[in-house]
Enzyme design. Structure first.
Site, PDB file in Angstrom:
ATOM      1  N   HIS A   1      29.174-115.329  38.366  1.00 26.42           N
ATOM      2  CA  HIS A   1      28.818-114.881  36.965  1.00 26.42           C
ATOM      3  C   HIS A   1      28.236-113.259  37.416  1.00 26.42           C
ATOM      4  O   HIS A   1      27.183-113.300  37.975  1.00 26.42           O
ATOM      5  CB  HIS A   1      28.122-115.396  36.194  1.00 26.42           C
ATOM      6  CG  HIS A   1      28.722-116.717  35.776  1.00 26.42           C
ATOM      7  ND1 HIS A   1      28.828-117.097  34.263  1.00 26.42           N
ATOM      8  CD2 HIS A   1      29.080-117.841  36.439  1.00 26.42           C
ATOM      9  CE1 HIS A   1      29.353-118.134  34.422  1.00 26.42           C
ATOM     10  NE2 HIS A   1      29.597-118.749  35.536  1.00 26.42           N
TER      11      HIS A   1
ATOM     12  N   ARG B   1      26.464-113.841  30.999  1.00 25.20           N
ATOM     13  CA  ARG B   1      26.352-114.990  30.008  1.00 25.20           C
ATOM     14  C   ARG B   1      25.018-115.683  30.413  1.00 25.20           C
ATOM     15  O   ARG B   1      24.961-116.063  31.629  1.00 25.20           O
ATOM     16  CB  ARG B   1      27.625-115.974  30.229  1.00 25.20           C
ATOM     17  CG  ARG B   1      27.346-117.079  29.410  1.00 25.20           C
ATOM     18  CD  ARG B   1      28.774-117.892  29.226  1.00 25.20           C
ATOM     19  NE  ARG B   1      29.695-117.702  28.030  1.00 25.20           N
ATOM     20  CZ  ARG B   1      31.112-117.586  27.935  1.00 25.20           C
ATOM     21  NH1 ARG B   1      31.584-117.719  29.055  1.00 25.20           N
ATOM     22  NH2 ARG B   1      31.612-117.498  26.781  1.00 25.20           N
TER      23      ARG B   1
ATOM     24  N   HIS C   1      23.471-119.456  29.985  1.00 30.43           N
ATOM     25  CA  HIS C   1      23.992-120.786  29.502  1.00 30.43           C
ATOM     26  C   HIS C   1      22.821-121.445  28.930  1.00 30.43           C
ATOM     27  O   HIS C   1      21.789-121.389  29.142  1.00 30.43           O
ATOM     28  CB  HIS C   1      24.823-121.501  30.710  1.00 30.43           C
ATOM     29  CG  HIS C   1      25.964-121.065  31.244  1.00 30.43           C
ATOM     30  ND1 HIS C   1      26.051-120.132  32.053  1.00 30.43           N
ATOM     31  CD2 HIS C   1      27.301-121.278  30.534  1.00 30.43           C
ATOM     32  CE1 HIS C   1      27.268-119.757  32.085  1.00 30.43           C
ATOM     33  NE2 HIS C   1      28.014-120.368  31.292  1.00 30.43           N
TER      34      HIS C   1
ATOM     35  N   GLU D   1      30.617-133.891  32.718  1.00 29.50           N
ATOM     36  CA  GLU D   1      30.686-135.096  31.973  1.00 29.50           C
ATOM     37  C   GLU D   1      31.006-136.324  32.755  1.00 29.50           C
ATOM     38  O   GLU D   1      31.855-136.176  33.927  1.00 29.50           O
ATOM     39  CB  GLU D   1      31.764-134.938  30.986  1.00 29.50           C
ATOM     40  CG  GLU D   1      31.507-133.921  30.128  1.00 29.50           C
ATOM     41  CD  GLU D   1      31.736-132.369  30.579  1.00 29.50           C
ATOM     42  OE1 GLU D   1      32.726-132.402  31.580  1.00 29.50           O
ATOM     43  OE2 GLU D   1      31.319-131.207  30.298  1.00 29.50           O
TER      44      GLU D   1
ATOM     45  N   ASN E   1      40.006-127.208  35.862  1.00 30.31           N
ATOM     46  CA  ASN E   1      40.362-128.722  36.377  1.00 30.31           C
ATOM     47  C   ASN E   1      40.481-129.461  35.307  1.00 30.31           C
ATOM     48  O   ASN E   1      40.246-129.158  34.029  1.00 30.31           O
ATOM     49  CB  ASN E   1      39.202-129.208  37.096  1.00 30.31           C
ATOM     50  CG  ASN E   1      37.795-129.107  36.018  1.00 30.31           C
ATOM     51  OD1 ASN E   1      37.034-127.814  35.742  1.00 30.31           O
ATOM     52  ND2 ASN E   1      37.334-130.096  35.327  1.00 30.31           N
TER      53      ASN E   1
HETATM   54  N1  HPA Z   1      33.383-129.899  32.254  1.00 30.22           N
HETATM   55  C1  HPA Z   1      32.287-129.049  31.826  1.00 30.22           C
HETATM   56  N2  HPA Z   1      32.296-127.619  32.313  1.00 30.22           N
HETATM   57  C2  HPA Z   1      33.301-127.157  33.269  1.00 30.22           C
HETATM   58  C3  HPA Z   1      34.313-127.957  33.522  1.00 30.22           C
HETATM   59  C4  HPA Z   1      34.259-129.456  33.283  1.00 30.22           C
HETATM   60  O1  HPA Z   1      34.941-130.134  33.507  1.00 30.22           O
HETATM   61  N3  HPA Z   1      35.017-127.396  34.179  1.00 30.22           N
HETATM   62  C5  HPA Z   1      34.380-126.074  34.333  1.00 30.22           C
HETATM   63  N4  HPA Z   1      33.555-125.939  33.394  1.00 30.22           N
END
Ligand code: HPA
Length: 277
Positions: free
Chosen positions: A76, A97, A99, A198, A240
Site C-alpha cells: 500500500h 488507505r 483500514h 474469514e 483469491n
Molecule cells: N478475505 C478478506 N480480505 C481479502 C481477501 C479475502 O479472502 N483477499 C484479499 N483481501
C-alpha cells in the site's frame, strides 16, 4: 504536518469535516491544484492505474497531509497524487488507505474520502483486493461492487445521522464501467473487520446473507462518500477465492502476487473507465 505530532482526528472534540477541509487545503497547497473532479482510492493490485490515467502533476507523501496516517501495510503506497487526464480533468489518486483493522477508529478510516470530497471531487472510485465467493470467478478478475453488507458493526456516521444507502454503488457508474468492459460481473461486497481472513464458515454465512465478495475495506468508506454527497463506483480485484471456496489456505503473499499479475490489465481498465466518466 509531520507524523510525529498527534493526529488531530484522535481528539474526540475535533470536527472530522474541519480536519478534512484542512487536509484539502494542504493538498491544494502541496500540489498546486486547487480543486479535483474525481477521487480514486487504489487498493491491492490497482497501484499502477495512476500512471495510465494521465500526467502526474504532483505526488505528496500522505503523512504531510493533515489527519493522514502512516501506511500500515507493504503493497500500500502512502501517497496522494494529483493527475491531469488528457481531457483536462483533475483526478486525486489516493494510495494511502487506513483500514478499520488497524484500530485507529472509523474517523481515520474515512478521512481520505472526506478529504476527497473537500477537494471538490463529486465522484469517488473505491478499489480493493478481495476474496471471491462465486466459484466461477478467478483470481485476477476485476468485478464491480453492486451493494454491500457492512459486518464491522461500525459506522462513520456519528450521532443521529440517518443517511439513505439505496443505490450506494451507483448503477449509472456501473453501467458506464460495463460500457468500457461488457464482461465485468458484479456482486455484493461484505466488509469484515479482519485482519484475519474469514473462516470457511464465515464465508458460507456471507454467501447465505447474499454476499459474493469478502474484504476488509470499502463499505465504511462508501458510507462516508454517500454522506459527503459523492457518486460512488466500487471495484474489487478478486485476488483469491474466499476461504473454503478455494481448497488451499489463504496467504497475504498470494493476495499480493495476484495483484501484481493483474495490475497492468486492471489498471488499464480503470484508466479507461475514468476517461469515460
Ligand atoms: N478475505 C478478506 N480480505 C481479502 C481477501 C479475502 O479472502 N483477499 C484479499 N483481501
Amino acid at each position: 504536518m509531520p507524523h510525529t505530532l498527534a493526529n488531530p482526528l484522535d481528539d474526540p472534540a475535533a470536527d472530522p469535516f474541519e480536519v478534512a477541509a484542512q487536509a484539502a487545503a494542504d493538498i491544494a497547497r502541496l500540489t498546486g491544484v486547487p480543486q479535483h473532479d474525481v477521487a480514486v482510492t487504489l487498493g491491492s493490485g490497482w497501484g499502477r492505474a495512476a500512471e495510465l490515467v494521465g500526467e502526474t502533476v504532483a505526488t505528496v507523501p500522505a503523512i504531510e497531509v493533515t489527519g493522514f496516517s502512516k501506511p500500515a501495510l507493504e503493497g500500500h503506497v502512502g501517497t496522494l497524487r494529483s493527475v491531469r487526464t488528457p481531457a483536462g480533468r483533475r483526478i486525486l489518486v489516493i494510495g494511502a488507505r487506513t483500514h478499520f483493522y488497524e484500530g485507529h477508529g472509523v474517523r481515520r478510516v474515512v478521512h481520505s474520502v472526506r478529504t476527497a470530497a473537500a477537494t471538490g471531487a463529486g465522484t469517488m472510485i473505491l478499489t480493493n483486493g478481495a476474496g471471491g465467493i462465486r466459484e466461477t470467478w478467478r483470481p485476477g478478475q476485476p468485478v464491480l461492487i453492486s451493494d454491500h453488507l457492512n459486518l464491522t458493526a461500525a459506522s462513520p456516521l456519528e450521532g443521529a445521522t440517518f443517511i439513505d444507502l439505496t443505490d450506494l454503488y451507483s448503477r449509472r457508474l456501473r453501467d458506464l464501467a460495463r460500457s468500457v468492459d461488457p464482461t465485468l460481473d458484479e456482486g455484493v461486497y461484505c466488509q469484515f473487520r479482519g485482519p484475519h481472513y474469514e473462516t470457511p464458515a464465515e464465508v458460507q454465512m456471507a454467501k447465505i446473507l447474499g454476499g459474493h465478495i469478502v474484504g476488509m475495506s470499502t463499505a465504511l468508506e462508501a458510507i462516508a462518500a454517500r454522506q459527503a454527497g459523492m457518486e460512488i463506483l466500487g471495484m474489487s480485484l478478486i485476488t483469491n477465492l474466499a476461504a473454503g471456496i478455494q481448497s488451499t489456505p489463504l496467504s497475504h503473499e498470494e493476495v499480493l502476487e495476484a495483484g501484481r499479475e493483474a495490475e497492468p490489465v486492471i489498471s488499464a481498465l480503470l484508466a479507461r473507465i475514468i476517461e469515460a466518466l
